[in-house]
Every structure is written in C-alpha cells, then in structure tokens.
Design a protein around this motif. Sequence first.
Motif, PDB file in Angstrom:
ATOM      1  N   SER A  10     -11.143  -2.694   0.197  1.00  0.00           N
ATOM      2  CA  SER A  10      -9.992  -1.855  -0.161  1.00  0.00           C
ATOM      3  C   SER A  10      -9.258  -2.411  -1.369  1.00  0.00           C
ATOM      4  O   SER A  10      -8.107  -2.047  -1.621  1.00  0.00           O
ATOM      5  CB  SER A  10      -9.020  -1.736   1.024  1.00  0.00           C
ATOM      6  OG  SER A  10      -8.562  -3.015   1.426  1.00  0.00           O
ATOM      7  N   SER A  19       0.844  -1.190   0.000  1.00  0.00           N
ATOM      8  CA  SER A  19       0.000   0.000   0.000  1.00  0.00           C
ATOM      9  C   SER A  19       0.880   1.241   0.000  1.00  0.00           C
ATOM     10  O   SER A  19       1.664   1.461   0.926  1.00  0.00           O
ATOM     11  CB  SER A  19      -0.909   0.006   1.242  1.00  0.00           C
ATOM     12  OG  SER A  19      -1.457   1.293   1.454  1.00  0.00           O
ATOM     13  N   ASP A  65      -0.140   4.231   0.471  1.00  0.00           N
ATOM     14  CA  ASP A  65      -0.584   5.057   1.597  1.00  0.00           C
ATOM     15  C   ASP A  65       0.154   4.671   2.872  1.00  0.00           C
ATOM     16  O   ASP A  65       0.616   5.535   3.631  1.00  0.00           O
ATOM     17  CB  ASP A  65      -2.094   4.903   1.814  1.00  0.00           C
ATOM     18  CG  ASP A  65      -2.902   5.523   0.690  1.00  0.00           C
ATOM     19  OD1 ASP A  65      -2.310   6.262  -0.122  1.00  0.00           O
ATOM     20  OD2 ASP A  65      -4.121   5.263   0.613  1.00  0.00           O
ATOM     21  N   ASP A  66       0.242   3.361   3.126  1.00  0.00           N
ATOM     22  CA  ASP A  66       0.960   2.884   4.308  1.00  0.00           C
ATOM     23  C   ASP A  66       2.429   3.310   4.264  1.00  0.00           C
ATOM     24  O   ASP A  66       3.000   3.754   5.268  1.00  0.00           O
ATOM     25  CB  ASP A  66       0.887   1.355   4.390  1.00  0.00           C
ATOM     26  CG  ASP A  66      -0.289   0.878   5.217  1.00  0.00           C
ATOM     27  OD1 ASP A  66      -1.267   1.646   5.342  1.00  0.00           O
ATOM     28  OD2 ASP A  66      -0.253  -0.250   5.732  1.00  0.00           O
ATOM     29  N   LYS A 103      -4.284   8.984  -6.054  1.00  0.00           N
ATOM     30  CA  LYS A 103      -3.248   7.969  -5.847  1.00  0.00           C
ATOM     31  C   LYS A 103      -2.452   7.686  -7.126  1.00  0.00           C
ATOM     32  O   LYS A 103      -1.416   7.021  -7.068  1.00  0.00           O
ATOM     33  CB  LYS A 103      -3.869   6.659  -5.351  1.00  0.00           C
ATOM     34  CG  LYS A 103      -4.733   6.809  -4.114  1.00  0.00           C
ATOM     35  CD  LYS A 103      -3.962   7.406  -2.960  1.00  0.00           C
ATOM     36  CE  LYS A 103      -4.862   7.576  -1.741  1.00  0.00           C
ATOM     37  NZ  LYS A 103      -4.187   8.360  -0.668  1.00  0.00           N
ATOM     38  N   HIS A 107       7.384   1.358  -3.872  1.00  0.00           N
ATOM     39  CA  HIS A 107       6.620   2.088  -2.868  1.00  0.00           C
ATOM     40  C   HIS A 107       7.536   2.653  -1.791  1.00  0.00           C
ATOM     41  O   HIS A 107       7.378   3.805  -1.359  1.00  0.00           O
ATOM     42  CB  HIS A 107       5.559   1.174  -2.239  1.00  0.00           C
ATOM     43  CG  HIS A 107       4.419   0.888  -3.159  1.00  0.00           C
ATOM     44  ND1 HIS A 107       3.366   0.062  -2.813  1.00  0.00           N
ATOM     45  CD2 HIS A 107       4.142   1.312  -4.419  1.00  0.00           C
ATOM     46  CE1 HIS A 107       2.505   0.003  -3.800  1.00  0.00           C
ATOM     47  NE2 HIS A 107       2.953   0.741  -4.795  1.00  0.00           N
ATOM     48  N   GLU A 159       2.890   7.014   5.073  1.00  0.00           N
ATOM     49  CA  GLU A 159       2.620   7.334   6.473  1.00  0.00           C
ATOM     50  C   GLU A 159       3.701   6.792   7.401  1.00  0.00           C
ATOM     51  O   GLU A 159       4.138   7.470   8.331  1.00  0.00           O
ATOM     52  CB  GLU A 159       1.250   6.770   6.875  1.00  0.00           C
ATOM     53  CG  GLU A 159       0.855   7.093   8.293  1.00  0.00           C
ATOM     54  CD  GLU A 159      -0.517   6.555   8.654  1.00  0.00           C
ATOM     55  OE1 GLU A 159      -0.845   6.547   9.860  1.00  0.00           O
ATOM     56  OE2 GLU A 159      -1.252   6.131   7.746  1.00  0.00           O
TER      57      GLU A 159
END
Length: 509
Positions: free
Chosen positions: A433, A62, A64-65, A410, A104, A68
């Motif tokens: 998700s 992910s 997003d993960d 995204k 990522h 963060e």
Amino acid sequence: MEQMPTIEHERPKVILTGASGYIGQNLMKKLTEDYDVIALSRHGGSKEDEEHVEWRSCDFYSMDDALECLQGADFAFYLIHSMMPTAKLTQGNFEDMDAILADHFARAARKNGIKHIVYLSGILPDDVPEEKLSRHLRSRLEVQKILESSGVPVTTIRAGLIVGPQGSSFPILHKLVERLPIMTLPTWTRTLTHAIALDDVLNALKNSVNNEAVKGRAVDVGGPDVMSYKEMMMQMAEVMGVKRRFIDLPLLTVNLSRFWVTMITREPREMTYPLIESLIHPMVAHEENKVEGISYGQKTFKEAAKESIEEEKRKKEEKAEKESQKSESSSGESSESTSESVKKSDVRSVQRVTLPQGKDAQWAGEYYLEWLGKAMGPLIRVTRGEDGVSRVYIRFFSRPILELSYDPVKSGEDRAVYRITGGMFASSKDSHSGRLEFLMIPESSDCVVAIHDYMPSMPWFLYKYTQAKLHLAVMYLFRKHLERKGRLGRSSTSKKAGGSVGTPSSAES
C-alpha cells in the motif's frame, strides 16, 4: 390510566481523535456523560466498544481512513500530535507530519459534514513573529490554520503547561525534581507560564463543543497561578516533601538543556527537544482571549501537582501488580504486549519544499519525476509508459527499481498521489500500500512530499544505510533546485517590470 412510554432523545455524536492518548482517555470519560463518542486510534480495532463509545481504527496519514472514520458524527475534537515515530523508519520532522495529519482531517471533516472542530493547542507569546516562534508553537499555529481552511468552524483552546499524570511537560518537571538534589537553572527556567490542571482543560474542551460563542475563535485557558518554571519546581519539591537546592545560571542554554533534560528524565528526544525549545517563550493567557466558563481554571498548581503525583504513584503500583500476576502465569503463553510490539518493516519519509509561484501539487509530482531523470542522469533514468505508469531504472538495469502509478481518484484538491505498484526495491510479499504523495499546505506555496507505508525489499540494515539515505539526499537536491528555480522566476519577473517602467524614462530623456 396507561403510562406513556419514555422517549429517549438521540444524543449528539462526537469524533474523538487521539482517544487512546493522555488527554483523549480522560476527555472521553467526561464526554460520555452527554455524547455518544466515536473514539479514533491507530489501534482502535483492538478495543472493545462500551456504552456510548464506538472504537474505530484510523490512520490519518491515509486520506481513505480519514474519510471513512469521520462518518456519522456531528462534532469533532482534534487532539493529534506526531512527535513520536509511527513507522519502523521515520524520516522527516514532526511539523511536516502534523501538517499532513491536519490536512487529511480537515478535508475529511468538510466532506463528512462535521459542524464544529475543537482543537487543543498552545498559548502564543505576545509580539513574537510567527517565524520566530519555537518549532512546536509554530507547528501548532500552522495546524490551526490548516483546520480553519476546511471551512468548518474551529475553536482553538490554547493552554500552557497542563498539570496531570502521563502527560508531556509536567512529568518532565516531576522527574527533574525527583532525580536531582541540586539543580543549576538556566535563564529559561525564569520564563513565566500559565499552568492549568488537567481537569480544567477537559472542562474547557467539553464546554467549547457546539458553543456558538467560541466558534471561529482562539481561547486561552489557565489556572489561578502564573509562575516561572523555577517556582513550579520549588512547589513540586514541597509537594513531594524533598529538599532541593536551586542555583541560577545567567545563560540561555536551550540546546544544552535539551540534551541534559533528555538524559536525566530518559524521555524520548523526539518529545523533549521541541518542548524545551518552547520554554523560551512566556505562555500566559491573554485577557482578550479569555471566555467565561472556559478560560478560568480553578485548581492551583500545587493542588493539581499533588493529585497528579498521587495518581501516577497509584498507576505504577497497579502496573507492578499486573506484571507480577503475568510472571506467575505459564511461561509458554505469549503476552499481548509482546505481540503488539512487533512492528512491520515500513517506512515513512516526509519532506517539505517550496514551489515556484503559481505551481501546485499536480505540477510538483510530474516535475519531480522529470527532474529525477535529468538530475540523476548518469545513474537513474525515468520513463513513462503508455499505461501511465512511471518507471524508475538504475542505468543498464532492464527491470525498474520502482513503478509509480498516478491515482486520479485519490488526487485533486491540491494533492497528487502515486501508488508504488512494483519494482525491484518494493516488497511484493504482501499487498503493498506504499504511495508517494504531493500535498499543498493551504494558503502557501509549500508542498509536502511524503512516502507512506513503503515496504522495501532489500534487507533492512542495507536499506536503512543506502536507499533511505539516498532518498534524503535526492529530496535535499530537489528542494534546492526548486529554490533556485523560484529565485530565477522572481528575478525574471522583476526585470520585466523594471524594463517596462524604464523604457518610457529613456524616451523622455
């Protein structure tokens, strides 16, 4: 005279990926001597913070993960490897999954201002073209390139066989010697490798972080001994105090060895197959890639093997004692391990395609949906509504089987993300998700097409042998279609170039 208060200087913060893994757990103990560690793991939320250690849950599939979890650190260690499945159904090879994870991480490191990345990889053999390397080493090299594409300085520590308990290669050798009184040894067991003790690898990693002398470099590390795998097994037998007979075979039976080693050691084939394939390559540290204070391990193979076997024995005894204590507890209480073993019925499917020259992930996403409707015409139709949602239908069904919503937030930077937002084939019991992503591999025309966190609505057995198999077939056809399209494009370009050169020649004649 009044005593002045002691001023505590803030310690640098380091990201430690794979913190609950074999290397990560041991490296953390060394790092906390001088750093505050942000420890990342897929199940970091179940861990308790300690002095100088903050745990975070992070799934690097992910983006997003990743964004963060890499916040608030100065440096980062990249110890991620994807040989083992991370979903109930995993379709695809570890090389493509490693590429996604590295991409990522690299993007998130750049956006979060990470100043230096230290990455643990494998020693590369001399004079072997990249395309001739084993899958494992080729993937390790690709990950290095992806990390370097971030613009953040990267130090790649390249090691051969790491001697320590609970690892990968060393426990395999240990189990072979332990379980086989007579061993027939194929040609690859005479290949040389540069073994290094776990402690020496940990020191190399720690001594590299924020070290200006090795930023942007690949550094080879190794212990005092350069030996063949046969010699290591012979020394292992001495350490264990057992007699073993070794019979050389004049054959390079790597494919047969993969099966044989997996059967004897009972290790997962996802791990043993790539590792055994790599054993055909000599993995010896190169002098030009050595750095004082980092490259030169101190422990001999025999010393490290003895310590590792003793440590493994101690941990087995501790585990047996804990299990004995659990069995004495109330049978009505559910164990933590049992609850953790329950997995959701999710799917991860990853395939790689090569795009025609000049095309990118945005084009690939749009073209795939367009192609899907045409190629599967008798069975499938695809529409795009005014709301921007693409809907996939089985012919003559009024309801879509899948709804894919393009996510402009995204997407971008060589990626296109489509959220799976509905359809008869997507589970609606929980917040879904699932997503379909198209991701470009840096500095190449390769694009990874991935389905993540997809929860099918049909019964699992039925899904596994129908929809899942169909998806693989469709992706195979899409890959072949793009290959033909690429060949036609190159042929057309060469014909135009040939015509422009040939016309003046005709006129002159």
